[in-house]
Design a protein around this motif. Sequence first.
Motif, PDB file in Angstrom:
ATOM      1  N   UNK A   6      46.111 -10.928   2.483  1.00 23.06           N
ATOM      2  CA  UNK A   6      44.932 -11.736   2.132  1.00 23.06           C
ATOM      3  C   UNK A   6      44.790 -11.765   0.473  1.00 23.06           C
ATOM      4  N   UNK A   7      44.657 -13.043   0.029  1.00 21.79           N
ATOM      5  CA  UNK A   7      44.626 -13.512  -1.271  1.00 21.79           C
ATOM      6  C   UNK A   7      43.458 -14.263  -1.578  1.00 21.79           C
ATOM      7  N   UNK A   8      42.487 -13.785  -2.770  1.00 28.61           N
ATOM      8  CA  UNK A   8      41.544 -14.923  -3.060  1.00 28.61           C
ATOM      9  C   UNK A   8      42.130 -15.770  -4.143  1.00 28.61           C
ATOM     10  N   UNK A   9      41.896 -16.979  -3.954  1.00 26.75           N
ATOM     11  CA  UNK A   9      42.305 -17.841  -4.916  1.00 26.75           C
ATOM     12  C   UNK A   9      41.414 -18.831  -5.276  1.00 26.75           C
ATOM     13  N   UNK A  10      41.378 -19.478  -6.420  1.00 26.01           N
ATOM     14  CA  UNK A  10      40.386 -20.540  -6.909  1.00 26.01           C
ATOM     15  C   UNK A  10      40.786 -21.772  -6.091  1.00 26.01           C
ATOM     16  N   UNK A  11      39.928 -22.818  -6.082  1.00 27.55           N
ATOM     17  CA  UNK A  11      40.047 -23.909  -5.585  1.00 27.55           C
ATOM     18  C   UNK A  11      41.281 -24.685  -6.095  1.00 27.55           C
ATOM     19  N   UNK A  12      41.624 -24.592  -7.425  1.00 27.45           N
ATOM     20  CA  UNK A  12      42.566 -25.289  -7.694  1.00 27.45           C
ATOM     21  C   UNK A  12      43.829 -24.873  -7.369  1.00 27.45           C
ATOM     22  N   UNK A  13      44.050 -23.635  -7.168  1.00 23.45           N
ATOM     23  CA  UNK A  13      45.202 -22.766  -6.665  1.00 23.45           C
ATOM     24  C   UNK A  13      45.527 -23.245  -5.099  1.00 23.45           C
ATOM     25  N   UNK A  14      44.213 -23.540  -4.415  1.00 27.86           N
ATOM     26  CA  UNK A  14      44.089 -23.866  -2.754  1.00 27.86           C
ATOM     27  C   UNK A  14      44.989 -24.909  -2.564  1.00 27.86           C
ATOM     28  N   UNK A  15      44.664 -26.156  -3.189  1.00 29.78           N
ATOM     29  CA  UNK A  15      45.087 -27.595  -3.029  1.00 29.78           C
ATOM     30  C   UNK A  15      46.691 -27.702  -2.809  1.00 29.78           C
ATOM     31  N   UNK A  16      47.527 -26.884  -3.673  1.00 31.21           N
ATOM     32  CA  UNK A  16      49.093 -27.007  -3.471  1.00 31.21           C
ATOM     33  C   UNK A  16      49.237 -26.462  -2.161  1.00 31.21           C
ATOM     34  N   UNK A  17      48.709 -25.478  -1.773  1.00 32.36           N
ATOM     35  CA  UNK A  17      49.039 -24.673  -0.201  1.00 32.36           C
ATOM     36  C   UNK A  17      49.116 -25.624   0.790  1.00 32.36           C
ATOM     37  N   UNK A  18      48.282 -26.778   0.659  1.00 37.10           N
ATOM     38  CA  UNK A  18      48.214 -27.974   1.723  1.00 37.10           C
ATOM     39  C   UNK A  18      49.374 -28.680   2.007  1.00 37.10           C
ATOM     40  N   UNK A  19      50.250 -28.764   0.996  1.00 38.45           N
ATOM     41  CA  UNK A  19      51.582 -29.446   1.293  1.00 38.45           C
ATOM     42  C   UNK A  19      51.357 -30.834   1.506  1.00 38.45           C
ATOM     43  N   UNK A  20      51.745 -31.447   2.568  1.00 44.84           N
ATOM     44  CA  UNK A  20      51.705 -32.922   2.839  1.00 44.84           C
ATOM     45  C   UNK A  20      50.188 -33.171   3.253  1.00 44.84           C
ATOM     46  N   UNK A  21      49.286 -32.164   3.335  1.00 44.23           N
ATOM     47  CA  UNK A  21      48.068 -32.773   3.949  1.00 44.23           C
ATOM     48  C   UNK A  21      47.135 -33.029   2.871  1.00 44.23           C
ATOM     49  N   UNK A  22      46.213 -33.980   2.983  1.00 51.03           N
ATOM     50  CA  UNK A  22      45.345 -34.478   1.887  1.00 51.03           C
ATOM     51  C   UNK A  22      43.756 -33.890   2.343  1.00 51.03           C
ATOM     52  N   UNK A  23      43.049 -33.594   1.148  1.00 54.41           N
ATOM     53  CA  UNK A  23      41.657 -33.178   1.525  1.00 54.41           C
ATOM     54  C   UNK A  23      40.852 -34.357   1.782  1.00 54.41           C
ATOM     55  N   UNK A  24      40.065 -34.330   2.823  1.00 52.14           N
ATOM     56  CA  UNK A  24      39.067 -35.462   2.839  1.00 52.14           C
ATOM     57  C   UNK A  24      38.292 -35.793   1.753  1.00 52.14           C
ATOM     58  N   UNK A  25      37.549 -36.768   1.451  1.00 51.97           N
ATOM     59  CA  UNK A  25      36.666 -37.056   0.424  1.00 51.97           C
ATOM     60  C   UNK A  25      35.749 -36.111   0.156  1.00 51.97           C
ATOM     61  N   UNK A  26      35.351 -35.045   0.837  1.00 50.12           N
ATOM     62  CA  UNK A  26      34.478 -34.029   0.697  1.00 50.12           C
ATOM     63  C   UNK A  26      35.172 -33.018  -0.271  1.00 50.12           C
ATOM     64  N   UNK A  27      36.450 -33.014  -0.183  1.00 51.16           N
ATOM     65  CA  UNK A  27      37.265 -32.292  -1.121  1.00 51.16           C
ATOM     66  C   UNK A  27      37.396 -30.642  -0.649  1.00 51.16           C
TER      67      UNK A  27
END
Length: 57
Positions: A6-27
Motif C-alpha cells: 500500500x502506497x499513498x500517492x499525491x494526485x499528480x503521481x496517480x495519473x501515470x498509473x492509469x496507463x492508456x486510461x484517461x480520467x473523465x472530466x471530473x479528473x
Amino acid sequence: MMGPAFRMRPPAAFAPLLGRWTPTADGIVPITRWRPAGPPAQVPDAFHGAVAVRSAG
C-alpha cells in the motif's frame, strides 16, 4: 495495517498509473468531493479517486 504494497500517492503521481486510461472530466479528486449530494464532508483529503475510460483503438 495496509501492508507493504500500500502506497499513498499525491494526485499528480496517480495519473501515470492509469496507463492508456484517461480520467473523465471530473479528473482525479478527493473521494469525499466526488459528485457529493450536498456540501462535501469536512475531512482531510487522504484518498483520491477517478473514473477513467479507455479508447477503443
